[in-house]
Design an enzyme around this catalytic site. Structure first.
Site, PDB file in Angstrom:
ATOM      1  N   ASN A 122      33.538  48.683  42.391  1.00 48.21           N
ATOM      2  CA  ASN A 122      34.385  49.425  43.468  1.00 48.21           C
ATOM      3  C   ASN A 122      33.052  50.457  43.972  1.00 48.21           C
ATOM      4  O   ASN A 122      33.181  51.466  44.734  1.00 48.21           O
ATOM      5  CB  ASN A 122      35.323  50.215  43.151  1.00 48.21           C
ATOM      6  CG  ASN A 122      36.651  49.354  42.647  1.00 48.21           C
ATOM      7  OD1 ASN A 122      36.876  49.412  41.401  1.00 48.21           O
ATOM      8  ND2 ASN A 122      37.043  48.568  43.528  1.00 48.21           N
TER       9      ASN A 122
ATOM     10  N   HIS B 281      36.359  42.464  42.761  1.00 46.66           N
ATOM     11  CA  HIS B 281      35.722  42.564  43.882  1.00 46.66           C
ATOM     12  C   HIS B 281      34.052  42.691  43.938  1.00 46.66           C
ATOM     13  O   HIS B 281      33.373  42.657  44.810  1.00 46.66           O
ATOM     14  CB  HIS B 281      35.935  44.124  44.532  1.00 46.66           C
ATOM     15  CG  HIS B 281      37.389  44.477  44.647  1.00 46.66           C
ATOM     16  ND1 HIS B 281      38.244  43.712  45.764  1.00 46.66           N
ATOM     17  CD2 HIS B 281      38.292  45.344  44.251  1.00 46.66           C
ATOM     18  CE1 HIS B 281      39.344  43.982  45.780  1.00 46.66           C
ATOM     19  NE2 HIS B 281      39.738  44.926  45.163  1.00 46.66           N
TER      20      HIS B 281
ATOM     21  N   HIS C  43      39.906  48.270  36.089  1.00 49.60           N
ATOM     22  CA  HIS C  43      40.357  47.722  37.127  1.00 49.60           C
ATOM     23  C   HIS C  43      41.735  48.608  37.755  1.00 49.60           C
ATOM     24  O   HIS C  43      41.624  48.729  38.883  1.00 49.60           O
ATOM     25  CB  HIS C  43      41.241  46.458  37.034  1.00 49.60           C
ATOM     26  CG  HIS C  43      41.869  45.839  38.258  1.00 49.60           C
ATOM     27  ND1 HIS C  43      41.167  45.654  39.202  1.00 49.60           N
ATOM     28  CD2 HIS C  43      43.260  45.668  38.450  1.00 49.60           C
ATOM     29  CE1 HIS C  43      42.279  45.172  40.246  1.00 49.60           C
ATOM     30  NE2 HIS C  43      43.525  45.304  39.599  1.00 49.60           N
TER      31      HIS C  43
HETATM   32 FE   LIG Z   1      39.379  45.588  40.005  1.00 47.49          FE
HETATM   33 FE   LIG Z   2      38.280  48.543  40.420  1.00 42.54          FE
END
Ligand SMILES: [Fe+2]
Ligand SMILES: [Fe+2]
Length: 288
Positions: free
Chosen positions: A70, A98, A206
């Site tokens: 992220n 991601h 996460h």
């Molecule tokens: Fe994630």
């Molecule tokens: Fe994350």
């Protein structure tokens, strides 16, 4: 000589406790590892750039692993951010659901051994999900990155992927860290017990919310269900709350933006017996 930041010492000691005592004589074969939870946006990158060097010195860290999925705009990781985070003192960057968001990261997987993505993406995905590292002056170690399947994208089985990877890791590599990037606490606990005694640590990422359950399992594997977030503390998982609330209230799409509040670093701090790869102590760790 660098002056230790007293605030960093106090904050870290308040959470990590015993692990921050001076290493006893004869403990030279200990390794100290910091594993940082998901780095979120510019605030997360900034605290790494500004504080990680001092943290490495204050805690006598031998190794820093961080989840970077992220780090760029709150979703994904750009090539530039990956390079900057590695230059700032992170030894290995892991990924998550991601990690492929920004296309310019894709070729980096071919050239940068210190960047991993979840190993259980289907065949054909760029990059690899685990590696063995043999740094000068330190014991060899492995990092495995896995992605959960509960409330997550459809990927291959992380349990069977771990089995296959462990069968390939050379037997002289006893230190093995697993980043299990997953939503459900049940899946994370299950994988930690599944790998108990076969890896050094199973560390969750996460959710961006640090859990309070650091423990050593019966066969010696250390685990923390989620390491938390390295990012803006006053936020909804790193994002400005207003747009998140609006999406819940209306059901309409509202573009999330990274919160511009002061960041924290959060993660797990581990002391490891370098000869056996067994974790001696694990603690949740945070730095404001
Ligand atoms: Fe994630
Ligand atoms: Fe994350």
């Amino acid at each position: 000589m660098d002056t230790p930041d007293p605030r960093a010492q106090a904050d870290a000691a308040g959470v990590a406790g015993e692990i921050l005592r001076p290493r006893p004589k004869g403990a030279a074969r200990r390794m100290r590892i910091l594993f940082l939870g998901d780095i979120v946006g510019r605030p997360g990158r900034s605290i790494v750039f500004e504080r990680l060097g001092q943290v490495r010195r204050d805690l006598s860290l031998d190794l820093v692993v961080a989840n970077g999925e992220n780090a760029s705009g709150g979703i994904g990781l750009t090539a530039k951010a990956a390079r900057q985070l590695l230059d700032a003192g992170i030894d290995v960057l892991t990924g998550g659901n991601h990690i492929f968001r920004h296309k310019d990261i894709l070729p980096v997987f071919a050239s940068e051994d210190r960047l991993l993505r979840p190993a259980n993406y289907p065949p054909g995905a760029p990059g690899v999900g685990w590696r063995v590292y043999r740094p000068a002056g330190l014991p060899a170690f492995a990092v495995i990155n896995l992605l959960g399947r509960v409330f997550m994208p459809a990927v291959d089985c992380p349990f069977r992927a771990a089995d296959a990877i462990l069968a390939e890791i050379p037997t002289d590599v006893t230190l093995c860290l697993v980043d299990f990037h997953a939503e459900a606490t049940s899946e994370k606990k299950a994988l930690a017990y599944y790998l108990d005694g076969r890896v050094s640590a199973v560390l969750g990422t996460h959710t961006h919310v640090q859990t309070n359950d650091a423990q050593l399992l019966p066969r010696g594997t250390a685990t923390l269900t989620d390491c938390g977030m390295t990012g803006p503390a006053a936020s909804a998982l790193g994002m400005a709350p207003e747009e998140v609330i609006a999406r819940y209230l209306t059901g309409l799409h509202h573009r999330f933006v990274v919160a511009r509040t002061p960041p924290e670093m959060q993660g797990a701090l581990l002391d490891v017996d370098a000869a056996t790869g067994k974790v001696v102590t694990i603690a949740a760790w945070r730095l404001t």
